[in-house]
Design an enzyme around this catalytic site. Structure first.
Site, mmCIF file in Angstrom:
data_model
loop_
_atom_site.group_PDB
_atom_site.id
_atom_site.type_symbol
_atom_site.label_atom_id
_atom_site.label_comp_id
_atom_site.label_asym_id
_atom_site.label_seq_id
_atom_site.Cartn_x
_atom_site.Cartn_y
_atom_site.Cartn_z
ATOM 1 C CB CYS A 160 -1.111 0.014 1.154
ATOM 2 S SG CYS A 160 -2.071 1.506 1.457
ATOM 3 C CB CYS B 91 -7.565 -0.821 6.521
ATOM 4 S SG CYS B 91 -6.785 -0.928 4.785
#
Length: 356
Positions: free
Chosen positions: A98, A193
């Site tokens: 990410c 997440c």
């Protein structure tokens, strides 16, 4: 400010605001330094609640806030890769993916395309410039996140600022409280997440729409010891959840091609050597030969003394002075010279040694 690139104060900075206290405090520091600041929340997967908290924090600071739609990019660059790596018997670190492709990839491109000079986040690390090269450094804080940032390029590092750099968490919360931010006491997120419950196996079953196929537990000689419940439920070094074998057993390898989990007794989970691929070197293009350094093979692992030797094709061989526990394919090995991050790469599977 420590950990801060050398930008002029009239420069415009886009702060990636996740809805947590770290990124909000980063915006506070930027405002205090006289920068033109705007906040942005990336719309990814599983972070919808953060956008509201980020907007409220931005309003309390009196700065504009926007959302940036990146869900498709996030699915392609992070979630798809995460699922594919697990199917291949590897254990990926989605935060590394990410940071490189989304937070400091797509967000940075968005910022530069929209008139910003840099992006800022609430990461705990330092960036400095030396002789025209941007360097990444670990910080003494226990929150140090340099391990997650080793894959950033020179172009990315040149346009990133870490305003809270080397502060401790309580110092960051105090800054947020003084600024009257509503997120000052918000707890830290502990999970990935897009896997908020921490159940990776259930996520993979839903996301990839592929049922887990049971297979064999085997020993180093290929002898069948029992049955496993699907490759993605296991990782190298695991001891719990394997069943009873009359003695402690550890996962030493995942053989995706034959759908087998290789087990070994105490001591078999240690390795002194490994190879990494896709190596990103930061202070230089690549070392001319073997280098003495320290390397971390997991985020929370201590950096251990070793020798790193560059290999053709962006690979490197690593030999530790002492064997390391649970060298896990798919995780990252990150090299340090003191606080300086030299670079890192993905730990490869060693099929000759790992699979009988």
């Amino acid at each position: 400010m420590e950990g801060f690139n050398t930008y002029e104060q009239q420069d415009k900075v886009l702060v990636g605001m996740s809805g947590g206290v770290d990124s909000a405090a980063a915006a506070v520091f930027l405002r205090r330094q006289g920068y033109e600041v705007e906040g942005a929340t990336l719309l990814l997967e599983g972070n919808a609640d953060g956008a509201g908290d980020a907007a409220r924090a931005a309003a309390a600071l009196g700065i504009p806030h926007r959302t940036v739609e990146l869900r498709e990019t996030f699915r392609r660059e992070v979630m798809d890769v995460f699922a594919a790596e697990y199917r291949a018997g590897r254990t990926p670190n989605p935060c590394v993916l990410c940071n490189r492709a989304v937070k400091f990839g797509a967000m940075l491109r968005y910022a530069l395309d929209n008139g910003f000079d840099a992006v800022a986040t609430g990461h705990y690390a330092r960036i400095r410039e030396e002789n025209g090269r941007f360097l990444l450094e670990a910080v003494p804080s226990k929150k140090d996140q340099s391990y997650m940032l080793y894959a950033l390029s020179q172009e990315q590092l040149a346009h990133i600022v870490f305003p809270i750099g080397s502060l401790e968490k309580e110092q960051v919360r105090e800054v947020a409280r003084e600024a009257g931010l509503p997120v000052a006491s918000k707890p830290d997120s502990q999970d990935i997440c897009f896997v908020p419950d921490g159940d990776y196996a259930a996520f993979l079953a839903r996301y990839a729409n592929e049922p887990f196929t049971p297979g064999d537990f085997v020993d180093a000689a290929g002898n069948v010891l029992g049955r496993h419940q699907g490759l993605a439920r296991y990782t190298v070094g695991q001891r719990k959840g394997l069943g009873s074998f009359g003695k402690p057993m550890y996962v030493t390898a995942l053989d995706a091609a034959r759908n087998r989990v290789v087990l070994g007794e105490e001591g078999s989970q240690y390795r002194a050597e490994l190879t990494v691929s896709g190596v990103n070197w930061i202070p230089f293009d690549a070392p001319a030969g073997p280098i003495r350094c320290r390397a971390k093979i997991r985020y929370h692992a201590p950096a251990a003394p070793c020798e790193g030797t560059p290999l053709p094709g962006g690979r490197a061989a690593v030999r530790f002075d002492e064997p390391q526990r649970s060298v896990t394919p798919g995780q990252s090995a990150v090299f340090y010279d003191g606080a300086l991050v030299l670079g890192g790469g993905l730990i490869d599977s060693d099929t000759k040694e790992d699979t009988p």
